[in-house]
Design an enzyme around this catalytic site. Structure first.
Site, PDB file in Angstrom:
ATOM      1  N   GLY A  97      11.621  13.653  34.491  1.00 32.26           N
ATOM      2  CA  GLY A  97      12.663  12.744  34.942  1.00 32.26           C
ATOM      3  C   GLY A  97      13.942  13.556  34.990  1.00 32.26           C
ATOM      4  O   GLY A  97      13.920  14.785  34.880  1.00 32.26           O
ATOM      5  N   GLY A 133      20.193  20.501  28.865  1.00 36.39           N
ATOM      6  CA  GLY A 133      20.850  19.647  29.843  1.00 36.39           C
ATOM      7  C   GLY A 133      21.990  20.308  30.584  1.00 36.39           C
ATOM      8  O   GLY A 133      22.761  19.632  31.263  1.00 36.39           O
ATOM      9  N   ARG A 193      12.537  10.099  45.016  1.00 34.47           N
ATOM     10  CA  ARG A 193      11.580  11.178  45.236  1.00 34.47           C
ATOM     11  C   ARG A 193      10.178  10.630  45.499  1.00 34.47           C
ATOM     12  O   ARG A 193       9.871   9.480  45.145  1.00 34.47           O
ATOM     13  CB  ARG A 193      11.526  12.078  43.994  1.00 34.47           C
ATOM     14  CG  ARG A 193      12.852  12.736  43.625  1.00 34.47           C
ATOM     15  CD  ARG A 193      12.857  13.081  42.147  1.00 34.47           C
ATOM     16  NE  ARG A 193      13.910  14.025  41.794  1.00 34.47           N
ATOM     17  CZ  ARG A 193      15.169  13.693  41.508  1.00 34.47           C
ATOM     18  NH1 ARG A 193      15.535  12.420  41.549  1.00 34.47           N
ATOM     19  NH2 ARG A 193      16.046  14.617  41.176  1.00 34.47           N
ATOM     20  N   ASP A 267       8.297  16.086  42.710  1.00 30.74           N
ATOM     21  CA  ASP A 267       9.527  15.533  42.130  1.00 30.74           C
ATOM     22  C   ASP A 267      10.770  16.149  42.765  1.00 30.74           C
ATOM     23  O   ASP A 267      11.887  15.670  42.512  1.00 30.74           O
ATOM     24  CB  ASP A 267       9.557  15.734  40.609  1.00 30.74           C
ATOM     25  CG  ASP A 267       9.353  17.184  40.203  1.00 30.74           C
ATOM     26  OD1 ASP A 267       8.262  17.707  40.445  1.00 30.74           O
ATOM     27  OD2 ASP A 267      10.293  17.785  39.652  1.00 30.74           O
ATOM     28  N   ASP A 277      17.765  20.191  45.128  1.00 27.11           N
ATOM     29  CA  ASP A 277      17.279  20.709  43.847  1.00 27.11           C
ATOM     30  C   ASP A 277      16.913  22.193  43.961  1.00 27.11           C
ATOM     31  O   ASP A 277      15.787  22.601  43.747  1.00 27.11           O
ATOM     32  CB  ASP A 277      16.086  19.895  43.346  1.00 27.11           C
ATOM     33  CG  ASP A 277      16.131  19.734  41.829  1.00 27.11           C
ATOM     34  OD1 ASP A 277      17.104  20.199  41.214  1.00 27.11           O
ATOM     35  OD2 ASP A 277      15.195  19.150  41.258  1.00 27.11           O
TER      36      ASP A 277
END
Length: 470
Positions: A97, A133, A193, A267, A277
């Site tokens: 995720g 992160g 996605r 994804d 991405d």
């Protein structure tokens, strides 16, 4: 579209529309952004910001909204870390995720399209697993370069909207550490996605799947399926056809651009057909179908020449997920359109980049084959090849010369075509641009490159679209 009172610091062209809130209860998790030591604006894309009414923000508010993530007026009250599954190098992973990003805001652009602002490097979420992160500043700089180059070459891509240096030191195994950190904001039409649908299939969440299909068709409708397509009036089938068309065009655009994404997992596949991405991307140093971008892609699954296969396979995974709401046969019929759509898109885009008038898919496919042969035999870099033969110019011999001689040029008087050499994005230049920042905090080469790429984009003009598309 929101009819709320406009924020006094924003122009009337800013139209908040947090449509995703209708799905938020099961689509994601409300999260808090990281509290960074500092927020130094390193890149603000005012060209993209103008399209969504945010270009007039002063730097103080820009940093507050895109470094501290203070909510934009009438928008999402809290960031939303999206939930999804995905095939990663063809291995299914249900434990992923948004691990270092979130959906931050939604608004309408000047054309009425729903647009997302999403992040990268904005802190930990429930999906971070063991990650911190964060995003390295080098990774953010690379994404600026990738998106600007792709946009200039007509690829449907997310836009790097903002990069803010955050003052933290990060440790990474694949680059010298400690290294500088940043938070990036991207602007795109969607962050839904293929993996979003795969998660709902795994959970057998038929009601939520129906809501998601309706959301996608409402905000990213696409052209209707062909008149003879079975089940063409069913929502799931309409969506499948739209995604297949978009993915076929995306695959073609990669090939014509000479671009290798590197990580074409489900994804990382946006159902709007936007490339996003970006990680270990590369541009081809020479026309080589076996060229890979990711050092960890040992089997060459996402090599340059296998990218169409990868996107077709990913479309197949969407078809599997949509079985919750549709029969197999009409989904397969939609999937079988990928090949012909891809070939037509390659022909259309190749002629566009080469600056010649199309003669139809059959003839154009022979032109593409002759160009590929010339590049392979001469070990030619694609950017240099297209530039040298733009509009049929250049000294083309053999099969290429014969085919190219029959094509009429597209008139263009942009001064870019008289430059001594074309713009490119080979790894040596990327590293040099980063070295100037890392060693001397010199952002001049990056700014100059962005300006040069945008000039190249002006010279190319808008890419062609299929017949019947707006």
């Amino acid at each position: 579209m929101s009819d709320a009172v406009q924020h006094p610091d924003l122009p009337p062209t800013y139209h908040a529309d947090p449509a995703i809130l209708a799905l938020a209860g099961w689509l994601g998790d409300m999260v808090a952004p990281a509290d960074f030591p500092e927020t130094r604006i390193r890149f603000r894309n005012d060209r993209a910001a103008a399209g969504v009414g945010l270009a007039e923000l002063p730097d103080t508010q820009w940093a507050a909204h895109f470094g501290r993530f203070a909510p934009l007026p009438d928008n999402l009250p809290h960031p939303l870390a999206l939930r999804y599954h995905g095939h990663q190098f063809r291995v299914y992973n249900p434990e992923i995720g948004d691990g270092r990003g979130f959906l931050y805001a939604q608004m309408r652009d000047a054309g009425g399209r729903l647009m997302d602002l999403g992040t990268k490097g904005s802190g930990q979420t429930p999906w971070s697993r063991s990650g911190d992160g964060r995003l390295t500043l080098k990774g953010a700089v690379r994404e600026i370069l990738a998106t600007e180059m792709l946009e200039a070459l007509g690829v449907n891509t997310s836009k790097t909207f903002s990069v803010i240096e955050t003052g933290e030191s990060l440790w990474r195994g694949d680059e010298p550490s400690p290294t500088r950190s940043a938070v990036l904001v991207r602007l795109s039409h969607s962050h839904i996605r293929i993996g979003t649908f795969q998660r709902l299939l795994a959970l057998e969440a038929a009601d939520e799947m129906e809501q998601l299909i309706d959301y996608c068709l409402a905000h990213f409708p696409g052209p209707p399926p062909p008149e003879d397509a079975p089940g063409r009036d069913e929502p799931a089938i309409r969506l499948m056809h739209a995604v297949v068309e978009r993915m076929a065009d995306l695959a073609a655009s990669y090939m014509v651009a000479g671009f290798v994404h590197g990580v074409l997992n489900t994804d990382n596949m946006n159902i709007t057909g936007e490339s996003f991405d970006y990680g270990p991307w590369r541009w081809l140093p020479a026309w080589d179908p076996g060229f890979t971008a990711a050092y960890f892609d040992h089997a060459g699954l996402y090599a340059f020449g296998r990218q169409p296969e990868a996107l077709h396979w990913n479309c197949g995974q969407l078809a599997v997920a949509l079985r919750l709401h549709a029969e197999t046969a009409p989904l397969v019929a939609a999937l079988e359109r990928f090949g012909p759509l891809y070939m037509a898109a390659v022909a259309r885009r190749w002629c566009w980049r080469l600056g010649v008038q199309s003669q139809g898919v059959e003839a154009d496919t022979q032109l593409v084959a002759a160009c590929e042969q010339a590049m392979r035999e001469g070990a030619l870099q694609p950017d240099a090849f297209f530039f040298a033969h733009r509009g049929g110019r250049g000294d083309a011999a053999g099969a290429l010369g014969e085919v190219l001689a029959s094509y009429a040029p597209v008139a263009s008087d942009h001064p870019y075509w008289s430059d001594p050499a074309p713009q490119s994005m080979l790894i040596e230049e990327v590293e040099a641009i980063w070295a100037a920042i890392a060693e001397g905090d010199d952002w001049g080469p990056l700014r100059a490159k962005v300006e040069s790429l945008r000039r190249m984009g002006e010279a190319h003009g808008a890419p062609p679209v299929p017949a019947g598309h707006a």
